[in-house]
Motif scaffolding. Structure first.
Motif, short mmCIF file in Angstrom:
data_model
loop_
_atom_site.label_atom_id
_atom_site.label_comp_id
_atom_site.label_asym_id
_atom_site.label_seq_id
_atom_site.Cartn_x
_atom_site.Cartn_y
_atom_site.Cartn_z
N SER A 169 0.61 -1.23 0.19
CA SER A 169 -0.07 0.16 0.05
C SER A 169 0.80 1.08 0.05
O SER A 169 1.92 1.27 0.47
CB SER A 169 -1.08 0.04 1.30
OG SER A 169 -1.92 -1.00 1.35
N VAL A 170 0.37 2.17 -0.42
CA VAL A 170 1.01 3.51 -0.57
C VAL A 170 0.74 4.35 0.72
O VAL A 170 -0.37 4.32 1.13
CB VAL A 170 0.33 4.33 -1.58
CG1 VAL A 170 0.98 5.92 -1.61
CG2 VAL A 170 0.72 3.81 -2.96
N ALA A 171 1.65 4.60 1.53
CA ALA A 171 1.47 5.25 2.87
C ALA A 171 0.79 6.62 2.83
O ALA A 171 1.37 7.34 1.93
CB ALA A 171 2.96 5.15 3.60
N SER A 186 -5.28 -1.00 3.29
CA SER A 186 -3.85 -1.64 3.80
C SER A 186 -3.42 -2.91 3.39
O SER A 186 -4.11 -3.83 4.24
CB SER A 186 -3.34 -1.35 5.38
OG SER A 186 -2.26 -2.01 5.67
N VAL A 187 -2.76 -3.10 2.25
CA VAL A 187 -2.62 -4.54 1.79
C VAL A 187 -1.25 -4.69 1.05
O VAL A 187 -0.47 -3.47 1.09
CB VAL A 187 -3.50 -4.78 0.53
CG1 VAL A 187 -5.02 -4.55 0.76
CG2 VAL A 187 -3.17 -3.64 -0.62
N SER A 188 -0.78 -5.79 1.26
CA SER A 188 0.50 -6.23 0.49
C SER A 188 0.33 -7.68 0.03
O SER A 188 -0.46 -8.38 0.01
CB SER A 188 1.54 -6.28 1.76
OG SER A 188 1.16 -7.29 2.68
N GLY A 189 1.29 -8.11 -0.82
CA GLY A 189 1.37 -9.28 -1.56
C GLY A 189 2.28 -9.29 -2.57
O GLY A 189 3.25 -8.55 -2.61
N ASP A 190 1.93 -10.26 -3.40
CA ASP A 190 2.86 -10.36 -4.50
C ASP A 190 2.23 -10.69 -5.95
O ASP A 190 1.08 -11.11 -5.85
CB ASP A 190 4.15 -11.32 -4.38
CG ASP A 190 3.27 -13.01 -4.01
OD1 ASP A 190 2.70 -13.50 -4.80
OD2 ASP A 190 3.53 -13.17 -2.92
#
Length: 244
Positions: A169-171, A186-190
């Motif tokens: 995510s962009v803060a 609020s995410v993250s991954g590949d």
């Protein structure tokens, strides 16, 4: 995509026209299906604006490396989409226009088109070599995508690339405003996949698998709801040259 002209810097104006829309959607609120090649007698309410895209479009200015610099003709496309819907009042129409500008605005389309292709490196690449790109998406779900491309083979005029990316995510971007609802992610991954490039035309075919997880924070009239999310998606892009 129709090539219209080239400027002195080697950038190309391309006219983009939507020729087919196909929607299949199933949620807890019900299902929806629409195919512009075989339209029903009555277009489903959720598909009306997208059905109006067929025959319409916009123009974009693209660099030799594949980056979109400018987008023109969006207002005319918006009007066609808005005219297809029978809004209950002016406030509903204004809210839908705002959503359109978020999903189909100049910045959104630049990011979508840049994401459908990718920027080629300026220097020659040998088999086995890699290069990296950084893409920042600021529309709807703001994300930073750090990608690594590796040239695996060149055969029959086609280059085979392997792509691996980290997504986050962009803060400090703040929530996305949908009128009565504000949403923050609020995410993250590949993501990973394969890209095939036609060396003569630069056209690409690709299949990318994306896995994201995190949280969505929804605010409605001052009340906040935290919702865990998990996204597993497949993006397929298929390009072919039309011989005149």
């Amino acid at each position: 995509y129709s090539v219209r002209s080239e400027d002195a810097a080697g950038n190309t104006w391309v006219d983009v026209q939507y020729t087919w829309v196909h929607i299949e959607q199933e949620t807890i609120l019900g299902s929806m299906f629409y195919d512009s090649d075989n339209p029903p007698a009555e277009i489903p309410p959720g598909a009306q604006a997208f059905a109006a895209l067929v025959g319409n479009g916009f123009s974009m200015l693209i660099t030799q490396q594949g980056k979109v610099l400018e987008v023109e003709g969006l207002e005319a496309m918006y009007e066609q989409m808005l005219q297809a819907i029978d809004f209950p009042d002016a406030a509903a129409e204004q809210q839908f226009r705002q959503t359109l500008e978020q999903q189909f605005g100049e910045e959104a389309l630049k990011q979508q088109m840049n994401g459908a292709s990718f920027e080629f490196p300026l220097e020659p690449i040998e088999i086995g070599e890699s290069w990296t790109t950084t893409t920042e998406l600021t529309v709807l779900m703001p994300m930073v995508i750090e990608s690594k491309y590796t040239l695996r083979s060149v055969e029959g005029g086609l280059a085979e690339l392997e792509m691996r990316s980290q997504v986050s995510s962009v803060a400090n971007t703040g929530p996305v405003d949908f009128g009565t609802i504000q949403v923050e992610y609020s995410v993250s991954g590949d993501q990973q996949g394969a890209v095939q490039v036609d060396l003569a035309s630069g056209l690409t075919n690709s299949q990318i698998l994306q896995n994201l997880s995190g949280e969505m924070v929804m605010t409605v009239e001052g009340e906040t709801l935290n919702v865990p999310i998990s996204i597993h998606s497949t993006l397929e892009v298929e390009s072919s040259r039309i011989e005149s």
